[in-house]
Design an enzyme around this catalytic site. Structure first.
Site, PDB file in Angstrom:
ATOM      1  N   ARG A  75      58.754  39.317  49.070  1.00  0.00           N
ATOM      2  CA  ARG A  75      59.074  37.930  48.672  1.00  0.00           C
ATOM      3  C   ARG A  75      59.550  37.888  47.226  1.00  0.00           C
ATOM      4  O   ARG A  75      60.562  37.253  46.901  1.00  0.00           O
ATOM      5  CB  ARG A  75      57.821  37.056  48.852  1.00  0.00           C
ATOM      6  CG  ARG A  75      57.934  35.643  48.315  1.00  0.00           C
ATOM      7  CD  ARG A  75      56.578  34.951  48.358  1.00  0.00           C
ATOM      8  NE  ARG A  75      55.580  35.618  47.530  1.00  0.00           N
ATOM      9  CZ  ARG A  75      55.386  35.361  46.238  1.00  0.00           C
ATOM     10  NH1 ARG A  75      56.104  34.445  45.626  1.00  0.00           N
ATOM     11  NH2 ARG A  75      54.462  36.018  45.555  1.00  0.00           N
ATOM     12  N   ARG A  76      58.824  38.558  46.336  1.00  0.00           N
ATOM     13  CA  ARG A  76      59.218  38.554  44.922  1.00  0.00           C
ATOM     14  C   ARG A  76      60.504  39.341  44.703  1.00  0.00           C
ATOM     15  O   ARG A  76      61.383  38.924  43.938  1.00  0.00           O
ATOM     16  CB  ARG A  76      58.093  39.149  44.073  1.00  0.00           C
ATOM     17  CG  ARG A  76      56.868  38.247  43.956  1.00  0.00           C
ATOM     18  CD  ARG A  76      55.728  38.970  43.255  1.00  0.00           C
ATOM     19  NE  ARG A  76      54.565  38.099  43.057  1.00  0.00           N
ATOM     20  CZ  ARG A  76      53.307  38.502  43.157  1.00  0.00           C
ATOM     21  NH1 ARG A  76      53.034  39.770  43.451  1.00  0.00           N
ATOM     22  NH2 ARG A  76      52.310  37.656  42.951  1.00  0.00           N
ATOM     23  N   ARG A  96      46.860  47.161  38.994  1.00  0.00           N
ATOM     24  CA  ARG A  96      48.265  46.988  38.581  1.00  0.00           C
ATOM     25  C   ARG A  96      48.369  46.792  37.073  1.00  0.00           C
ATOM     26  O   ARG A  96      49.288  47.300  36.438  1.00  0.00           O
ATOM     27  CB  ARG A  96      48.888  45.803  39.318  1.00  0.00           C
ATOM     28  CG  ARG A  96      49.095  46.049  40.787  1.00  0.00           C
ATOM     29  CD  ARG A  96      49.872  44.942  41.446  1.00  0.00           C
ATOM     30  NE  ARG A  96      49.322  44.642  42.750  1.00  0.00           N
ATOM     31  CZ  ARG A  96      49.839  43.777  43.604  1.00  0.00           C
ATOM     32  NH1 ARG A  96      50.928  43.115  43.284  1.00  0.00           N
ATOM     33  NH2 ARG A  96      49.288  43.560  44.769  1.00  0.00           N
ATOM     34  N   ARG A 148      36.141  42.288  50.654  1.00  0.00           N
ATOM     35  CA  ARG A 148      36.706  43.485  50.051  1.00  0.00           C
ATOM     36  C   ARG A 148      35.969  43.740  48.738  1.00  0.00           C
ATOM     37  O   ARG A 148      35.428  42.817  48.126  1.00  0.00           O
ATOM     38  CB  ARG A 148      38.198  43.286  49.781  1.00  0.00           C
ATOM     39  CG  ARG A 148      39.028  43.194  51.038  1.00  0.00           C
ATOM     40  CD  ARG A 148      40.390  42.578  50.790  1.00  0.00           C
ATOM     41  NE  ARG A 148      41.226  43.412  49.929  1.00  0.00           N
ATOM     42  CZ  ARG A 148      42.421  43.026  49.487  1.00  0.00           C
ATOM     43  NH1 ARG A 148      42.888  41.839  49.783  1.00  0.00           N
ATOM     44  NH2 ARG A 148      43.145  43.830  48.722  1.00  0.00           N
ATOM     45  N   THR A 154      56.290  45.475  41.283  1.00  0.00           N
ATOM     46  CA  THR A 154      55.885  44.642  42.419  1.00  0.00           C
ATOM     47  C   THR A 154      56.322  45.325  43.713  1.00  0.00           C
ATOM     48  O   THR A 154      57.382  45.946  43.764  1.00  0.00           O
ATOM     49  CB  THR A 154      56.489  43.226  42.364  1.00  0.00           C
ATOM     50  OG1 THR A 154      56.030  42.483  43.507  1.00  0.00           O
ATOM     51  CG2 THR A 154      58.015  43.243  42.378  1.00  0.00           C
ATOM     52  N   LYS A 158      46.587  33.984  51.975  1.00  0.00           N
ATOM     53  CA  LYS A 158      47.922  34.601  52.019  1.00  0.00           C
ATOM     54  C   LYS A 158      47.866  36.013  52.611  1.00  0.00           C
ATOM     55  O   LYS A 158      48.889  36.535  53.059  1.00  0.00           O
ATOM     56  CB  LYS A 158      48.549  34.637  50.631  1.00  0.00           C
ATOM     57  CG  LYS A 158      47.867  35.565  49.638  1.00  0.00           C
ATOM     58  CD  LYS A 158      48.572  35.605  48.303  1.00  0.00           C
ATOM     59  CE  LYS A 158      47.857  36.505  47.320  1.00  0.00           C
ATOM     60  NZ  LYS A 158      47.708  37.893  47.756  1.00  0.00           N
ATOM     61  N   ASP A 159      46.673  36.640  52.637  1.00  0.00           N
ATOM     62  CA  ASP A 159      46.541  37.990  53.188  1.00  0.00           C
ATOM     63  C   ASP A 159      46.185  37.993  54.673  1.00  0.00           C
ATOM     64  O   ASP A 159      46.077  39.060  55.277  1.00  0.00           O
ATOM     65  CB  ASP A 159      45.462  38.775  52.426  1.00  0.00           C
ATOM     66  CG  ASP A 159      45.880  39.107  51.010  1.00  0.00           C
ATOM     67  OD1 ASP A 159      47.094  39.223  50.758  1.00  0.00           O
ATOM     68  OD2 ASP A 159      44.986  39.229  50.143  1.00  0.00           O
ATOM     69  N   SER A 216      37.130  44.822  45.795  1.00  0.00           N
ATOM     70  CA  SER A 216      37.867  44.768  44.533  1.00  0.00           C
ATOM     71  C   SER A 216      37.235  43.732  43.605  1.00  0.00           C
ATOM     72  O   SER A 216      36.563  42.799  44.065  1.00  0.00           O
ATOM     73  CB  SER A 216      39.327  44.395  44.786  1.00  0.00           C
ATOM     74  OG  SER A 216      39.431  43.031  45.171  1.00  0.00           O
ATOM     75  N   ARG A 262      51.487  48.844  44.088  1.00  0.00           N
ATOM     76  CA  ARG A 262      50.458  48.290  44.951  1.00  0.00           C
ATOM     77  C   ARG A 262      49.114  48.412  44.265  1.00  0.00           C
ATOM     78  O   ARG A 262      48.995  48.956  43.188  1.00  0.00           O
ATOM     79  CB  ARG A 262      50.454  49.047  46.284  1.00  0.00           C
ATOM     80  CG  ARG A 262      51.612  48.745  47.225  1.00  0.00           C
ATOM     81  CD  ARG A 262      51.338  47.671  48.255  1.00  0.00           C
ATOM     82  NE  ARG A 262      49.927  47.549  48.590  1.00  0.00           N
ATOM     83  CZ  ARG A 262      49.264  48.356  49.404  1.00  0.00           C
ATOM     84  NH1 ARG A 262      49.878  49.367  49.993  1.00  0.00           N
ATOM     85  NH2 ARG A 262      47.984  48.175  49.653  1.00  0.00           N
ATOM     86  N   GLY A 263      48.103  47.912  44.945  1.00  0.00           N
ATOM     87  CA  GLY A 263      46.757  47.964  44.389  1.00  0.00           C
ATOM     88  C   GLY A 263      46.313  46.583  43.951  1.00  0.00           C
ATOM     89  O   GLY A 263      47.118  45.665  43.837  1.00  0.00           O
ATOM     90  N   ASN A 264      45.003  46.437  43.712  1.00  0.00           N
ATOM     91  CA  ASN A 264      44.511  45.126  43.283  1.00  0.00           C
ATOM     92  C   ASN A 264      45.024  44.809  41.872  1.00  0.00           C
ATOM     93  O   ASN A 264      45.601  45.672  41.194  1.00  0.00           O
ATOM     94  CB  ASN A 264      42.980  45.055  43.381  1.00  0.00           C
ATOM     95  CG  ASN A 264      42.281  46.063  42.474  1.00  0.00           C
ATOM     96  OD1 ASN A 264      42.552  46.129  41.281  1.00  0.00           O
ATOM     97  ND2 ASN A 264      41.372  46.845  43.049  1.00  0.00           N
ATOM     98  N   CYS A 288      55.828  41.798  58.091  1.00  0.00           N
ATOM     99  CA  CYS A 288      55.430  42.019  56.696  1.00  0.00           C
ATOM    100  C   CYS A 288      56.603  42.424  55.798  1.00  0.00           C
ATOM    101  O   CYS A 288      56.468  42.424  54.581  1.00  0.00           O
ATOM    102  CB  CYS A 288      54.321  43.053  56.604  1.00  0.00           C
ATOM    103  SG  CYS A 288      54.820  44.658  57.218  1.00  0.00           S
TER     104      CYS A 288
END
Length: 311
Positions: free
Chosen positions: A133-134, A157, A12, A129, A83-84, A14, A151-153, A244
């Site tokens: 999960r969070r 954020r 990616r 966020t 994790k992705d 980013s 969202r976003g890298n 998800c």
């Protein structure tokens, strides 16, 4: 053992993803001084889409284009945040993980411009966020805080936080380390306060299954303890068949004496229901430990809880 002269690495585009590639390039250069590497950057649908991930098919939105470049022969190696990578289904046919690098910090960090801890944030504080999960864990422990979608890298954020779109952020410590932003951390949360996602802090190296030369070259970068931890965690998630939108958290820990344990948790989205497991492998393989922990949670009702969450 054969080694290749050039490895094309797809990633990616980013800043964090490219920083991860630089770590791989450095480790490859240290092991194989004669090797050359090239970066093949791609922008994934997950990077372009700022809405609800489930509408794109979940986490696979961050890996689909990377997988395609690898399978098309446009690149030889993909670097993923583990994790992705979805664990509820196999890797794309024709690809394998050749190595997991030594694990980075698995914890989450609070970024509050005023330097407060999570417990010091006043009611109504907006936490940026989009992680289910969070959100579920904050709802369970700090129900007076308000989560706002973000969202976003990580760089994006942080910019949104600076622009006032939230009062504070939760981000992975490992990601902040990779982009050189640890100075912004106001508190590192313990795994008891914020249980990490499966695969947290692990970089996975994916190759075509028939590319024995590249597999041989990069497998030497693998870290055995991380491999055991990640294998247990991914089997845990696979057996749970979480989607998800299901708040699932968990991490395995390989002790220096070889013992392996796994702590896993499943939450309802509002944090009111929390299912917990903590098991030791004993003579079990990492895969069997992950499966055993997931089955323990299923006996507690995890399957029904996950099925009840829209996705």
């Amino acid at each position: 053992m054969a080694t290749t002269e050039l490895i094309r690495i797809v990633s990616r585009s980013s800043p964090m993803a490219l920083a991860q590639v630089e770590r791989v390039r450095a480790e490859l250069a240290a092991r194989h001084p004669g090797i050359r590497t090239e970066v093949v950057p791609v922008t994934t649908s997950g990077d372009r889409w700022m809405g609800d991930l489930s509408r794109l098919g979940g986490k696979g939105a961050f890996t689909k284009e990377v997988d395609a470049a690898l399978l098309a022969g446009e690149a030889d190696l993909a670097v993923h945040c583990l994790k992705d990578v979805p664990a509820d289904r196999p890797l794309p046919a024709g690809t394998v993980f050749a190595a997991y690098l030594e694990r980075d910090d698995i914890r989450d960090a609070l970024i509050d411009p005023r330097g407060r801890t999570l417990d010091e944030l006043p009611p109504g504080t907006r936490i940026g966020t989009s992680s289910v999960r969070r959100i579920a864990q904050l709802a369970a422990t700090h129900p007076d805080l308000r989560c706002v979608p973000m969202r976003g890298n990580a760089n994006r954020r942080l910019a949104k936080l600076d622009a006032g779109e939230a009062d504070a952020l939760l981000l992975a410590v490992s990601g902040l380390e990779r982009i050189g932003e640890t100075g912004r951390i106001s508190e590192i949360l313990s795994v008891e306060t914020m249980c990490p996602p499966v695969g947290a802090g692990v970089l996975a190296l994916q190759c075509r299954a028939d590319d024995a030369t590249t597999i041989d070259t990069v497998s030497a970068l693998g870290h055995p303890a991380t491999w055991r931890e990640a294998t247990a965690e991914r089997m845990f998630l696979h057996v749970l068949q979480g989607h998800c939108n299901s708040p699932i958290a968990g991490y395995a820990r390989a002790e220096r004496d070889g013992r392996l344990s796994l702590r896993g948790r499943v939450f309802s989205p509002d944090g009111k229901q929390v299912l917990d497991v903590h098991e030791w492998a004993g003579p079990l393989s990492p895969e069997d430990l992950g499966a055993s922990a997931a089955l323990t949670l299923k006996r507690q009702g995890a399957q029904e809880l996950i099925a009840s969450i829209p996705h």
